[in-house]
Design a protein around this motif. Structure first.
Motif, PDB file in Angstrom:
ATOM      1  N   ASN A 205       0.811  -1.222   0.000  1.00  0.00           N
ATOM      2  CA  ASN A 205       0.000   0.000   0.000  1.00  0.00           C
ATOM      3  C   ASN A 205       0.849   1.280   0.000  1.00  0.00           C
ATOM      4  N   PHE A 206       2.107   1.203  -0.455  1.00  0.00           N
ATOM      5  CA  PHE A 206       2.923   2.412  -0.423  1.00  0.00           C
ATOM      6  C   PHE A 206       3.843   2.532  -1.638  1.00  0.00           C
ATOM      7  N   VAL A 207       4.270   3.784  -1.850  1.00  0.00           N
ATOM      8  CA  VAL A 207       5.267   4.121  -2.860  1.00  0.00           C
ATOM      9  C   VAL A 207       6.465   4.701  -2.115  1.00  0.00           C
ATOM     10  N   ALA A 208       7.610   4.101  -2.305  1.00  0.00           N
ATOM     11  CA  ALA A 208       8.828   4.600  -1.659  1.00  0.00           C
ATOM     12  C   ALA A 208       9.689   5.277  -2.711  1.00  0.00           C
ATOM     13  N   VAL A 209      10.184   6.459  -2.374  1.00  0.00           N
ATOM     14  CA  VAL A 209      10.997   7.238  -3.307  1.00  0.00           C
ATOM     15  C   VAL A 209      12.383   7.449  -2.698  1.00  0.00           C
ATOM     16  N   ALA A 210      13.416   7.143  -3.482  1.00  0.00           N
ATOM     17  CA  ALA A 210      14.799   7.380  -3.060  1.00  0.00           C
ATOM     18  C   ALA A 210      15.308   8.624  -3.782  1.00  0.00           C
ATOM     19  N   LYS A 211      15.865   9.578  -3.016  1.00  0.00           N
ATOM     20  CA  LYS A 211      16.307  10.853  -3.591  1.00  0.00           C
ATOM     21  C   LYS A 211      17.831  10.980  -3.553  1.00  0.00           C
ATOM     22  N   GLN A 212      18.322  11.978  -4.252  1.00  0.00           N
ATOM     23  CA  GLN A 212      19.726  12.333  -4.165  1.00  0.00           C
ATOM     24  C   GLN A 212      19.970  13.180  -2.915  1.00  0.00           C
ATOM     25  N   ASP A 213      21.226  13.336  -2.571  1.00  0.00           N
ATOM     26  CA  ASP A 213      21.556  14.101  -1.369  1.00  0.00           C
ATOM     27  C   ASP A 213      21.508  15.609  -1.601  1.00  0.00           C
ATOM     28  N   THR A 214      21.228  16.018  -2.828  1.00  0.00           N
ATOM     29  CA  THR A 214      21.272  17.452  -3.148  1.00  0.00           C
ATOM     30  C   THR A 214      20.067  18.219  -2.618  1.00  0.00           C
ATOM     31  N   VAL A 215      19.005  17.499  -2.225  1.00  0.00           N
ATOM     32  CA  VAL A 215      17.810  18.165  -1.699  1.00  0.00           C
ATOM     33  C   VAL A 215      17.405  17.533  -0.378  1.00  0.00           C
ATOM     34  N   GLU A 216      16.615  18.290   0.384  1.00  0.00           N
ATOM     35  CA  GLU A 216      16.117  17.803   1.669  1.00  0.00           C
ATOM     36  C   GLU A 216      14.632  17.475   1.547  1.00  0.00           C
ATOM     37  N   TRP A 217      14.195  16.479   2.310  1.00  0.00           N
ATOM     38  CA  TRP A 217      12.800  16.048   2.250  1.00  0.00           C
ATOM     39  C   TRP A 217      11.825  17.163   2.620  1.00  0.00           C
ATOM     40  N   GLU A 218      12.219  18.021   3.506  1.00  0.00           N
ATOM     41  CA  GLU A 218      11.298  19.069   3.936  1.00  0.00           C
ATOM     42  C   GLU A 218      10.927  20.018   2.803  1.00  0.00           C
ATOM     43  N   HIS A 219      11.745  20.037   1.745  1.00  0.00           N
ATOM     44  CA  HIS A 219      11.481  20.915   0.608  1.00  0.00           C
ATOM     45  C   HIS A 219      10.706  20.230  -0.517  1.00  0.00           C
ATOM     46  N   ILE A 220      10.675  18.913  -0.506  1.00  0.00           N
ATOM     47  CA  ILE A 220      10.099  18.202  -1.666  1.00  0.00           C
ATOM     48  C   ILE A 220       8.996  17.203  -1.316  1.00  0.00           C
ATOM     49  N   ALA A 221       8.870  16.832  -0.061  1.00  0.00           N
ATOM     50  CA  ALA A 221       7.947  15.756   0.315  1.00  0.00           C
ATOM     51  C   ALA A 221       6.502  16.078  -0.058  1.00  0.00           C
ATOM     52  N   GLU A 222       6.043  17.293   0.210  1.00  0.00           N
ATOM     53  CA  GLU A 222       4.654  17.655  -0.081  1.00  0.00           C
ATOM     54  C   GLU A 222       4.386  17.644  -1.587  1.00  0.00           C
ATOM     55  N   SER A 223       5.361  18.105  -2.364  1.00  0.00           N
ATOM     56  CA  SER A 223       5.204  18.101  -3.825  1.00  0.00           C
ATOM     57  C   SER A 223       5.078  16.680  -4.350  1.00  0.00           C
ATOM     58  N   LEU A 224       5.909  15.780  -3.842  1.00  0.00           N
ATOM     59  CA  LEU A 224       5.837  14.387  -4.280  1.00  0.00           C
ATOM     60  C   LEU A 224       4.541  13.728  -3.820  1.00  0.00           C
ATOM     61  N   LYS A 225       4.097  14.091  -2.636  1.00  0.00           N
ATOM     62  CA  LYS A 225       2.817  13.564  -2.147  1.00  0.00           C
ATOM     63  C   LYS A 225       1.685  13.958  -3.100  1.00  0.00           C
ATOM     64  N   ASN A 226       1.695  15.210  -3.545  1.00  0.00           N
ATOM     65  CA  ASN A 226       0.663  15.668  -4.478  1.00  0.00           C
ATOM     66  C   ASN A 226       0.719  14.896  -5.789  1.00  0.00           C
ATOM     67  N   VAL A 227       1.925  14.615  -6.246  1.00  0.00           N
ATOM     68  CA  VAL A 227       2.081  13.822  -7.482  1.00  0.00           C
ATOM     69  C   VAL A 227       1.479  12.442  -7.298  1.00  0.00           C
ATOM     70  N   VAL A 228       1.796  11.800  -6.172  1.00  0.00           N
ATOM     71  CA  VAL A 228       1.276  10.450  -5.903  1.00  0.00           C
ATOM     72  C   VAL A 228      -0.248  10.476  -5.833  1.00  0.00           C
ATOM     73  N   GLU A 229      -0.804  11.464  -5.164  1.00  0.00           N
ATOM     74  CA  GLU A 229      -2.265  11.570  -5.049  1.00  0.00           C
ATOM     75  C   GLU A 229      -2.916  11.738  -6.416  1.00  0.00           C
ATOM     76  N   ASP A 230      -2.383  12.639  -7.218  1.00  0.00           N
ATOM     77  CA  ASP A 230      -2.970  12.908  -8.536  1.00  0.00           C
ATOM     78  C   ASP A 230      -2.895  11.692  -9.445  1.00  0.00           C
ATOM     79  N   GLU A 231      -1.751  11.020  -9.430  1.00  0.00           N
ATOM     80  CA  GLU A 231      -1.574   9.876 -10.334  1.00  0.00           C
ATOM     81  C   GLU A 231      -2.395   8.670  -9.893  1.00  0.00           C
ATOM     82  N   LEU A 232      -2.545   8.468  -8.591  1.00  0.00           N
ATOM     83  CA  LEU A 232      -3.380   7.360  -8.122  1.00  0.00           C
ATOM     84  C   LEU A 232      -4.852   7.636  -8.388  1.00  0.00           C
ATOM     85  N   LEU A 233      -5.239   8.901  -8.420  1.00  0.00           N
ATOM     86  CA  LEU A 233      -6.617   9.248  -8.766  1.00  0.00           C
ATOM     87  C   LEU A 233      -6.901   8.867 -10.217  1.00  0.00           C
TER      88      LEU A 233
END
Length: 292
Positions: free
Chosen positions: A59-87
């Motif tokens: 029931n989950f999607v796991a995303v591995a990122k590069q070290d160049t960015v922090e999760w606090e800056h991108i997590a919400e954006s990726l969450k929105n992508v997952v929500e839209d695509e699963l819809l």
């Protein structure tokens, strides 16, 4: 929309986006070299240059990122992508568009028969089911008989389904329900017929298993050119089944909406008989109807 929760993992490079239902059986592990042509979610995630890998299971999607960015800056954006695509594609893989069928109801000369016309071809030829007991091999007819007790016969041809009712209902009471049921059956990919359709050009050969004589062919050609189109437009079919040369009598097989129609005899005696007398007066003086 399904709820997506952001859930950290023990690996600081990996974040889980958890859905409230199982996404796929098994699992997928994808990188930028994977074939993701049928996985729109992965396509969208890999549009972000910092996404290295995507892992989908349970029931989950796991995303591995590069070290160049922090999760606090991108997590919400990726969450929105997952929500839209699963819809758009709840089961991850590209959801095939269902073939669209528009169905409209049309009266026929037979008050017991309603013609349901499709925007798409249903079969090349025709299939006639005269009773519930003979509906095996025609799933659409079987479904209609199962759903509607009043359905007596089903005739499927080209782009329409003609349904014959019994006297327990009037069409104005059930027409919309039948139309909706046929549309839903077709829309959901339900089978129409598993038996070979009879061909329009020579239906009589399937019945009497013989070739037309020269005179019969002349009569049949006139029927096909001047009569059959109008009859088929009313949800029926007419064919020359027998010709009595001695009595100059042509016997017609009536199928679909024409079979048992109260106006069939009058139509034959009037229009069709006159047409044949006009074009082949030396061959035809009388016309008889035989219900199929």
């Amino acid at each position: 929309m399904h709820t997506i929760l952001i859930e950290p993992t023990e690996n600081p490079k990996v974040m889980k986006f958890v859905a409230d239902y199982n996404l796929i059986p098994g699992s997928l592990e994808l990188d930028r070299n994977s074939d993701i042509s049928e996985i729109p979610l992965a396509q969208e995630l890999f549009n972000y240059p910092f996404v290295e890998r995507v892992f989908i299971t349970a029931n989950f999607v796991a995303v591995a990122k590069q070290d160049t960015v922090e999760w606090e800056h991108i997590a919400e954006s990726l969450k929105n992508v997952v929500e839209d695509e699963l819809l758009a594609n709840p089961r991850i893989y590209l959801q095939k568009k269902k073939e669209q069928y528009e169905i409209y109801a049309e009266m026929t000369p037979n008050p017991n028969v309603m013609k349901f016309v499709s925007s798409k071809m249903l079969m090349d030829g025709f299939v006639e089911v005269k009773s519930r007991e003979t509906s095996e091999g025609v799933p659409l007819a079987q479904a209609l008989f199962k759903e509607f007790d009043f359905a007596k016969e089903v005739f499927i041809s080209d782009n329409f389904v003609a349904v014959t009712r019994d006297n327990s209902v009037e069409w104005h009471q059930v027409m919309m329900a039948v139309r909706g049921f046929i549309a839903e059956h077709l829309q959901s990919g339900g089978e129409i017929s598993n038996i070979v359709a009879q061909k329009h050009e020579s239906p009589v050969e399937n019945i009497i298993n013989r070739d037309y004589t020269d005179n019969e062919q002349k009569i049949s050609d006139i029927l096909n050119e001047y009569v059959a189109p109008a009859v088929e437009n009313d949800g029926g079919k007419i064919s020359l089944i027998e010709y009595d040369e001695a009595n100059k009598t042509a016997k017609m097989l009536l199928q679909g909406a024409c079979s048992g129609c109260p106006s069939s005899t009058a139509t034959l005696k009037g229009g069709i008989e006159n047409i044949l007398k006009q074009f082949v007066p030396d061959l035809v003086e009388h016309v008889e109807a035989i219900n199929g």
